[in-house]
Design an enzyme around this catalytic site. Structure first.
Site, PDB file in Angstrom:
ATOM      1  N   LYS A  58      38.104  -6.666  -7.098  1.00 13.05           N
ATOM      2  CA  LYS A  58      38.454  -5.456  -7.863  1.00 13.05           C
ATOM      3  C   LYS A  58      37.885  -5.537  -9.274  1.00 13.05           C
ATOM      4  CE  LYS A  58      42.359  -3.011  -7.486  1.00 13.05           C
ATOM      5  NZ  LYS A  58      42.102  -1.795  -6.714  1.00 13.05           N
TER       6      LYS A  58
HETATM    7  N1  PMP Z   1      39.713  -0.276  -1.289  1.00 11.15           N
HETATM    8  C1  PMP Z   1      39.602  -0.038  -2.608  1.00 11.15           C
HETATM    9  C2  PMP Z   1      38.253   0.227  -3.167  1.00 11.15           C
HETATM   10  C3  PMP Z   1      40.734  -0.050  -3.434  1.00 11.15           C
HETATM   11  O1  PMP Z   1      40.633   0.183  -4.746  1.00 11.15           O
HETATM   12  C4  PMP Z   1      41.999  -0.294  -2.857  1.00 11.15           C
HETATM   13  C5  PMP Z   1      43.236  -0.281  -3.722  1.00 11.15           C
HETATM   14  N2  PMP Z   1      43.494  -1.531  -4.272  1.00 11.15           N
HETATM   15  C6  PMP Z   1      42.069  -0.551  -1.478  1.00 11.15           C
HETATM   16  C7  PMP Z   1      40.902  -0.532  -0.727  1.00 11.15           C
HETATM   17  C8  PMP Z   1      43.367  -0.919  -0.847  1.00 11.15           C
HETATM   18  O2  PMP Z   1      43.691  -2.241  -1.238  1.00 11.15           O
HETATM   19  P1  PMP Z   1      45.196  -2.714  -1.327  1.00 11.15           P
HETATM   20  O3  PMP Z   1      45.771  -2.455   0.001  1.00 11.15           O
HETATM   21  O4  PMP Z   1      45.108  -4.171  -1.619  1.00 11.15           O
HETATM   22  O5  PMP Z   1      45.824  -1.930  -2.410  1.00 11.15           O
END
Ligand code: PMP
Length: 318
Positions: A157
């Site tokens: 991220k």
């Molecule tokens: N893909 C992206 C690009 C994201 O920003 C997120 C949100 N964090 C997700 C998938 C989903 O990830 P998570 O389930 O860990 O929130």
């Protein structure tokens, strides 16, 4: 805009007004900044706020910082405790986002950032859950391709990755859709701008594999486990073609922000009868009960903010 009383900054609870950085650190420092989106869910019957999967999020935060070659002064366990402290200090008694961000404090240009110390800031903000709303959204396939692992690594991220997400989201909104789905450079389905994607075909919940160019989503992993361990829904992690989106019985986005978000229409094709399908509904119901602590299974995923906050973290069940 209303703001919380405190932010957590490099080990201290700092009053909101005093948590500042100098203008000269704007710009370059954000290019390599990494972050997390974490949620805490309020349970009104128990008058308790549950931190949802804090350990999983701070493990991914540590992985993001490692990839950026940051040298944080705080461990994932420190940051879990910091988040509990901050939620208590801000007296959060509603559904709340917890947003950690790590950046190079002394970044003056994009090179040589490894020499700079890493700052970590955590903020909180209320949010409105879509769980249980019964709403479906309109999605489209984006004309923008998703970043590749050998370009900007969507696996972690990093703030800069969201330039790609933003292009796709803005385009989708301009064209009257709620959310885009991005394909990778091979034309296979990846994810939404800030969420993962599942399709359901013949009762099987299918999601792109972790090597397709997606974030290592915590909600995706959780839903795969819930399908296998609780709901008895068969799952597949594999490549998904664009046309499978148009033929799917059900489609939903999932993620910390998106929660479980059913798609009723994609590129003008109605998905099922346009309403939430039975597999999505079962997943959504279980997920909702778990995050609020109405279903007591998987206690390791919930950290009660008020009941256990005084205890040292080591006494919280792992
Ligand atoms: N893909 C992206 C690009 C994201 O920003 C997120 C949100 N964090 C997700 C998938 C989903 O990830 P998570 O389930 O860990 O929130």
């Amino acid at each position: 805009m209303a703001h919380p009383t405190y932010v957590w900054l490099d080990g201290q609870l700092v009053p909101w007004e005093q948590a500042t950085v100098h203008v000269s650190t704007l710009g370059w420092s954000t290019m390599s900044a990494v972050f997390e989106g974490i949620k805490a869910y309020w349970n009104p019957e128990q008058a308790e706020l549950y931190g949802w999967q804090f350990r999983e999020h701070y493990a991914r935060f540590a992985a993001s910082m490692r990839f950026m070659r940051m040298t944080p002064a705080f461990s994932p366990e420190d940051l879990v405790q910091a988040s509990l402290d901050l939620l208590r200090a801000n007296e959060c008694r509603q559904d709340t986002y917890v947003r950690p961000l790590a950046f190079f404090r002394d970044a003056t240009w994009f090179g040589a950032l490894e020499d700079s110390p890493t700052s970590i800031v955590i903020t909180t903000a209320p949010f409105t859950s879509v769980l249980g709303s019964g709403r479906t959204i309109r999605a489209c396939v984006s004309s923008w391709a998703r970043l590749g692992d050998n370009q900007m690594a969507p696996r972690i991220k990093c703030i800069s990755n969201y330039h790609n997400s933003r292009l796709a989201l803005v385009e989708a909104r301009q064209h009257g859709y709620d959310q885009p789905i991005l394909l990778n450079s091979a034309g296979k389905v990846t994810e939404g701008p800030a969420s993962c994607v599942f399709i359901v075909r013949n009762g099987v919940a299918i999601t792109p594999s972790i090597t397709s160019g997606i974030l290592e989503s915590i909600t995706r992993t959780t839903i795969l486990r819930l399908c296998r361990e609780v709901l008895g829904i068969p799952t597949q992690e594999r490549e998904i073609d664009r046309t499978e989106l148009y033929l799917a019985d059900e489609i939903f986005f999932c993620g910390t922000g998106a929660e479980v978000l059913p798609v009723g229409e994609i590129d003008g094709y109605i998905v099922g009868d346009g309403r939430i399908g039975p597999v999505t509904a079962a997943i959504e119901r279980l997920f909702h009960d778990l995050v609020r602590g109405r279903d007591s299974r998987y206690p390791e995923w919930r950290l009660p903010v008020y009941r256990r906050a005084e205890r040292p973290l080591s006494s919280v069940p792992a």
